[in-house]
Design a protein around this motif. Structure first.
Motif, PDB file in Angstrom:
ATOM      1  N   GLY A   1      -8.711  -3.026  -6.183  1.00  0.00           N
ATOM      2  CA  GLY A   1      -9.602  -2.694  -5.008  1.00  0.00           C
ATOM      3  C   GLY A   1     -10.524  -3.833  -4.644  1.00  0.00           C
ATOM      4  O   GLY A   1     -10.671  -3.982  -3.555  1.00  0.00           O
TER       5      GLY A   1
ATOM      6  N   TYR B   1       0.646  -1.163   0.037  1.00  0.00           N
ATOM      7  CA  TYR B   1       0.070   0.106  -0.024  1.00  0.00           C
ATOM      8  C   TYR B   1       0.863   1.213  -0.020  1.00  0.00           C
ATOM      9  O   TYR B   1       2.138   1.387   0.665  1.00  0.00           O
ATOM     10  CB  TYR B   1      -0.812   0.068   1.296  1.00  0.00           C
ATOM     11  CG  TYR B   1      -1.779  -1.263   1.308  1.00  0.00           C
ATOM     12  CD1 TYR B   1      -2.852  -1.218   0.858  1.00  0.00           C
ATOM     13  CD2 TYR B   1      -1.324  -2.199   2.114  1.00  0.00           C
ATOM     14  CE1 TYR B   1      -3.884  -2.365   0.946  1.00  0.00           C
ATOM     15  CE2 TYR B   1      -2.138  -3.176   2.367  1.00  0.00           C
ATOM     16  CZ  TYR B   1      -3.425  -3.354   1.375  1.00  0.00           C
ATOM     17  OH  TYR B   1      -4.220  -4.462   1.448  1.00  0.00           O
TER      18      TYR B   1
ATOM     19  N   ARG C   1      -4.338   3.403   0.668  1.00  0.00           N
ATOM     20  CA  ARG C   1      -4.359   3.923  -0.791  1.00  0.00           C
ATOM     21  C   ARG C   1      -3.578   2.725  -1.416  1.00  0.00           C
ATOM     22  O   ARG C   1      -2.413   2.456  -1.025  1.00  0.00           O
ATOM     23  CB  ARG C   1      -3.904   5.195  -0.865  1.00  0.00           C
ATOM     24  CG  ARG C   1      -3.930   5.698  -2.304  1.00  0.00           C
ATOM     25  CD  ARG C   1      -3.387   7.226  -2.427  1.00  0.00           C
ATOM     26  NE  ARG C   1      -4.289   8.038  -1.365  1.00  0.00           N
ATOM     27  CZ  ARG C   1      -3.678   9.086  -0.662  1.00  0.00           C
ATOM     28  NH1 ARG C   1      -2.332   9.311  -0.854  1.00  0.00           N
ATOM     29  NH2 ARG C   1      -4.486   9.750   0.173  1.00  0.00           N
TER      30      ARG C   1
ATOM     31  N   ARG D   1      -6.313   5.212  -9.817  1.00  0.00           N
ATOM     32  CA  ARG D   1      -7.429   4.694 -10.185  1.00  0.00           C
ATOM     33  C   ARG D   1      -7.496   3.362 -10.821  1.00  0.00           C
ATOM     34  O   ARG D   1      -8.159   2.457 -10.684  1.00  0.00           O
ATOM     35  CB  ARG D   1      -8.400   5.608 -11.154  1.00  0.00           C
ATOM     36  CG  ARG D   1      -8.881   6.844 -10.588  1.00  0.00           C
ATOM     37  CD  ARG D   1      -9.625   7.850 -11.411  1.00  0.00           C
ATOM     38  NE  ARG D   1     -10.030   8.898 -10.406  1.00  0.00           N
ATOM     39  CZ  ARG D   1     -11.112   9.689 -11.145  1.00  0.00           C
ATOM     40  NH1 ARG D   1     -11.546   9.294 -12.221  1.00  0.00           N
ATOM     41  NH2 ARG D   1     -11.501  10.841 -10.204  1.00  0.00           N
TER      42      ARG D   1
ATOM     43  N   ASN E   1      -6.868   0.988  -7.991  1.00  0.00           N
ATOM     44  CA  ASN E   1      -8.184   0.585  -7.352  1.00  0.00           C
ATOM     45  C   ASN E   1      -8.962  -0.172  -8.168  1.00  0.00           C
ATOM     46  O   ASN E   1      -9.821  -1.125  -7.761  1.00  0.00           O
ATOM     47  CB  ASN E   1      -8.830   1.966  -7.114  1.00  0.00           C
ATOM     48  CG  ASN E   1      -8.659   2.654  -5.831  1.00  0.00           C
ATOM     49  OD1 ASN E   1      -8.085   1.979  -4.886  1.00  0.00           O
ATOM     50  ND2 ASN E   1      -8.786   3.906  -5.749  1.00  0.00           N
TER      51      ASN E   1
ATOM     52  N   ARG F   1     -10.602  -5.310  -0.754  1.00  0.00           N
ATOM     53  CA  ARG F   1     -12.011  -5.030   0.145  1.00  0.00           C
ATOM     54  C   ARG F   1     -12.001  -6.208   0.664  1.00  0.00           C
ATOM     55  O   ARG F   1     -12.823  -6.538   1.765  1.00  0.00           O
ATOM     56  CB  ARG F   1     -12.739  -4.284  -0.523  1.00  0.00           C
ATOM     57  CG  ARG F   1     -12.493  -2.691  -0.797  1.00  0.00           C
ATOM     58  CD  ARG F   1     -13.927  -1.995  -1.451  1.00  0.00           C
ATOM     59  NE  ARG F   1     -14.040  -2.236  -2.828  1.00  0.00           N
ATOM     60  CZ  ARG F   1     -13.174  -1.727  -3.669  1.00  0.00           C
ATOM     61  NH1 ARG F   1     -12.309  -0.757  -3.885  1.00  0.00           N
ATOM     62  NH2 ARG F   1     -13.531  -2.042  -5.036  1.00  0.00           N
TER      63      ARG F   1
END
Length: 72
Positions: free
Chosen positions: A40, A3, A28, A33, A36, A44
């Motif tokens: 991402g 990260y 982050r 983007r 992510n 998650r």
């Protein structure tokens, strides 16, 4: 870790005869983007599994009526 930013904070709130434990995580990923978009959902999902495991483990430890095991 992988990260760019990782802030993890524990918060504790009194609740009757127990305590509610909150984990606050701010992170982050690299590549903005694009990072992510690509990683991402995986991140998650992994975080969800990690904190579900922690919740289950803490519940089991404290259901036995001993906080001694929580410090191991």
């Amino acid at each position: 870790g992988p990260y760019l930013v990782w802030h993890h904070r524990h918060e504790f709130e009194s609740a009757g005869e127990g305590t509610i434990v909150y984990d606050r995580v701010r992170y982050r990923l690299p590549l903005g983007r694009l990072g992510n978009l690509l990683a991402g959902p995986l991140v998650r999902r992994n975080l969800s599994h990690i904190f579900t495991f922690r919740q289950t483990t803490l519940a089991a430890i404290f259901a036995n009526g001993t906080s001694e095991r929580a410090t191991r």
